[in-house]
Design an enzyme around this catalytic site. Structure first.
Site, PDB file in Angstrom:
ATOM      1  CG  HIS A 121     -32.876 -13.112 -44.451  1.00 56.07           C
ATOM      2  ND1 HIS A 121     -32.490 -12.153 -45.358  1.00 56.07           N
ATOM      3  CD2 HIS A 121     -33.732 -12.501 -43.602  1.00 56.07           C
ATOM      4  CE1 HIS A 121     -33.084 -11.004 -45.054  1.00 56.07           C
ATOM      5  NE2 HIS A 121     -33.844 -11.186 -43.993  1.00 56.07           N
ATOM      6  CG  ASP A 198     -27.518 -15.267 -41.878  1.00 51.41           C
ATOM      7  OD1 ASP A 198     -27.407 -14.531 -40.873  1.00 51.41           O
ATOM      8  OD2 ASP A 198     -28.449 -15.153 -42.694  1.00 51.41           O
ATOM      9  CD  GLN A 201     -33.159 -13.343 -36.409  1.00 52.80           C
ATOM     10  OE1 GLN A 201     -33.413 -13.235 -35.211  1.00 52.80           O
ATOM     11  NE2 GLN A 201     -33.531 -12.427 -37.283  1.00 52.80           N
ATOM     12  CE  LYS A 224     -31.581  -9.042 -38.286  1.00 50.00           C
ATOM     13  NZ  LYS A 224     -33.013  -8.925 -38.563  1.00 50.00           N
ATOM     14  CB  CYS A 362     -36.484 -11.638 -45.939  1.00 49.89           C
ATOM     15  SG  CYS A 362     -36.892  -9.915 -46.029  1.00 49.89           S
TER      16      CYS A 362
HETATM   17  N1  PMP Z   1     -30.143 -13.319 -42.171  1.00 50.48           N
HETATM   18  C1  PMP Z   1     -31.114 -13.511 -41.269  1.00 50.48           C
HETATM   19  C2  PMP Z   1     -31.349 -14.878 -40.722  1.00 50.48           C
HETATM   20  C3  PMP Z   1     -31.879 -12.438 -40.825  1.00 50.48           C
HETATM   21  O1  PMP Z   1     -32.835 -12.624 -39.927  1.00 50.48           O
HETATM   22  C4  PMP Z   1     -31.622 -11.157 -41.352  1.00 50.48           C
HETATM   23  C5  PMP Z   1     -32.456  -9.953 -40.944  1.00 50.48           C
HETATM   24  N2  PMP Z   1     -33.823 -10.178 -40.897  1.00 50.48           N
HETATM   25  C6  PMP Z   1     -30.587 -11.009 -42.274  1.00 50.48           C
HETATM   26  C7  PMP Z   1     -29.878 -12.120 -42.676  1.00 50.48           C
HETATM   27  C8  PMP Z   1     -30.246  -9.682 -42.868  1.00 50.48           C
HETATM   28  O2  PMP Z   1     -29.786  -8.845 -41.880  1.00 50.48           O
HETATM   29  P1  PMP Z   1     -29.585  -7.271 -42.168  1.00 50.48           P
HETATM   30  O3  PMP Z   1     -30.887  -6.819 -42.774  1.00 50.48           O
HETATM   31  O4  PMP Z   1     -29.347  -6.685 -40.820  1.00 50.48           O
HETATM   32  O5  PMP Z   1     -28.451  -7.137 -43.093  1.00 50.48           O
END
Ligand code: PMP
Length: 404
Positions: A121, A198, A201, A224, A362
């Site tokens: 991401h 990270d 998910q 999430k 993203c």
């Molecule tokens: N890493 C991953 C794999 C994600 O799916 C996301 C959110 N889509 C993030 C990082 C960022 O998370 P946040 O926007 O809650 O900070």
């Protein structure tokens, strides 16, 4: 309680969209909230809203206790060794940026290497790019195969004594791939590199045991895991958190301030400057308790059934290609449809009350790897049902007919 009964605990799911019952398949972006989480928020504001930690009055004490109770629950949720290792953040993104700005700034030197993967991401790419630019360090990328899996041999070939950090996603938000994180961590530790996972998910689907995993940092987001937005958790090993420099300066993170010198607070407060997101942090406990009571294995079994069911039906649609066919996969399916732009599909599904996410999620470099601008992504949660998958399939047939 059967998992299907839990659906009733999510009030938003009874609303309609464009006159149709809502089918919510955008859970990887953010999950819906059970009543217990909503109640925890209103209860705090109705009964004991106060700033935490320094107050001696009753409300302040109640708020502090509730806030710190979440820390304890979060510690158990990921099996951290101590509450001192649980730092509250705004979410995964802030957690990663915290590590980049503290541990990273202290430890990354010119010529050092940071390894990420091709399925990250942007939140796990950009902070390292900024750091590498500042420090004249080098960013290396683990390639991804056509199924959307990490090429582990290529990863191991990238590792060397120049590698100082490996920062990899546990579960891909675009593909659903579950990465072999233990193997990633073990290999990194052999060259004395630190590892950040990270968990944005993974935290909601997989059992997380940071001690067993032996990662050095683990970040996830409250929103999430059926909790509120604006709160997340960064786990770090205590010895690292103790020696890292501070992140932001201000209230709560200090022990003593004079104009000559400031000494810093103990863990975990050292990294929590300013009035934190008290209400959402308190409500996060309700979300984590809800998951615990439901049981992650029950949630997983239900979601696996949905994934298998959806995958089989999607594969039968002419012109539809699934992006991401990893052997280890959870809870979401990404796909493209020949000659149709994902955005158009998203709009027409929305007209039928079906919420999916379309675009690059993203993960632009990953989309480039597959040579596509984006995908249509349906991501599942514990409250989704097979009938909703049927609605998606019917909706897709209608959409394809209209657009071709
Ligand atoms: N890493 C991953 C794999 C994600 O799916 C996301 C959110 N889509 C993030 C990082 C960022 O998370 P946040 O926007 O809650 O900070």
């Amino acid at each position: 309680m059967a998992i299907s009964d839990l659906r009733q605990q999510f009030p938003i799911l009874s609303r309609t969209v464009k006159g149709k019952p809502l089918v919510y398949f955008d859970n990887a972006a953010t999950s819906q909230k059970p009543q217990v989480v909503i109640d925890a928020l209103t209860h705090y504001y109705t009964h004991y809203n106060a700033n935490i930690h320094r107050g001696i009055h009753t409300l302040a004490e109640e708020a502090t206790m509730a806030y710190e109770a979440t820390r304890h629950t979060a510690q158990e949720f990921i099996n951290a060794a101590s509450e001192e290792e649980i730092i509250f953040t705004r979410g995964t993104t802030e957690g990663i940026n915290l590590v980049a700005n503290t541990w990273g700034r202290q430890n990354i030197m010119p010529g050092d290497e940071i390894i990420i993967s091709g399925m990250e991401h942007h939140s796990n790419i950009v902070p390292w790019q900024i750091l590498c630019e500042e420090k004249a360090a080098v960013l290396k990328v683990i390639p991804v195969n056509d199924n959307g899996e990490l090429l582990m041999d290529a990863y191991k070939a990238l590792l060397s004594n120049k590698t100082k950090l490996v920062s990899v996603v546990h579960v891909s938000n675009s593909l659903g791939t579950v990465n072999p994180i233990k193997e990633v961590i073990e290999a990194a530790h052999q060259v004395n590199a630190k590892v950040l996972i990270d968990g944005a998910q993974s935290a909601v689907h997989l059992d997380i045991d940071v001690q067993e995993m032996d990662c050095d940092f683990f970040a996830f987001s409250g929103h999430k895991v059926y909790g509120p937005t604006g709160v997340g958790v960064l786990y770090g090993k205590k010895d690292l958190l103790q020696t890292m420099p501070v992140f932001q300066g201000g209230g709560e993170m200090i022990k003593e301030v004079t104009f000559q010198k400031t000494t810093y607070n103990d863990l975990p407060y050292k990294y929590e400057a300013g009035t934190p997101n008290i209400a959402d942090t308190i409500a996060l406990k309700a979300a984590l308790d809800f998951i615990k009571e439901t049981g992650k294995s029950n949630i997983r079994a239900h979601e696996e059934e949905l994934l298998t069911y959806a995958t089989a039906q999607l594969q039968a649609i002419p012109g539809l290609t699934i992006i991401g066919n990893a052997k280890e996969k959870v809870s979401l399916v990404s796909f493209i449809i020949k000659n149709i732009h994902p955005q158009d599909v998203g709009v027409l599904l929305d007209n039928q009350g079906i919420a999916v996410r379309t675009g690059h999620h993203c993960t632009q470099p990953l989309m480039a790897r597959f040579g596509i601008p984006g995908t249509i992504r349906a991501s599942f949660a514990l409250y989704n049902q097979k009938e909703e998958v049927d609605a998606l399939i019917t909706g897709l047939h209608k959409t394809i007919k209209m657009l071709s």
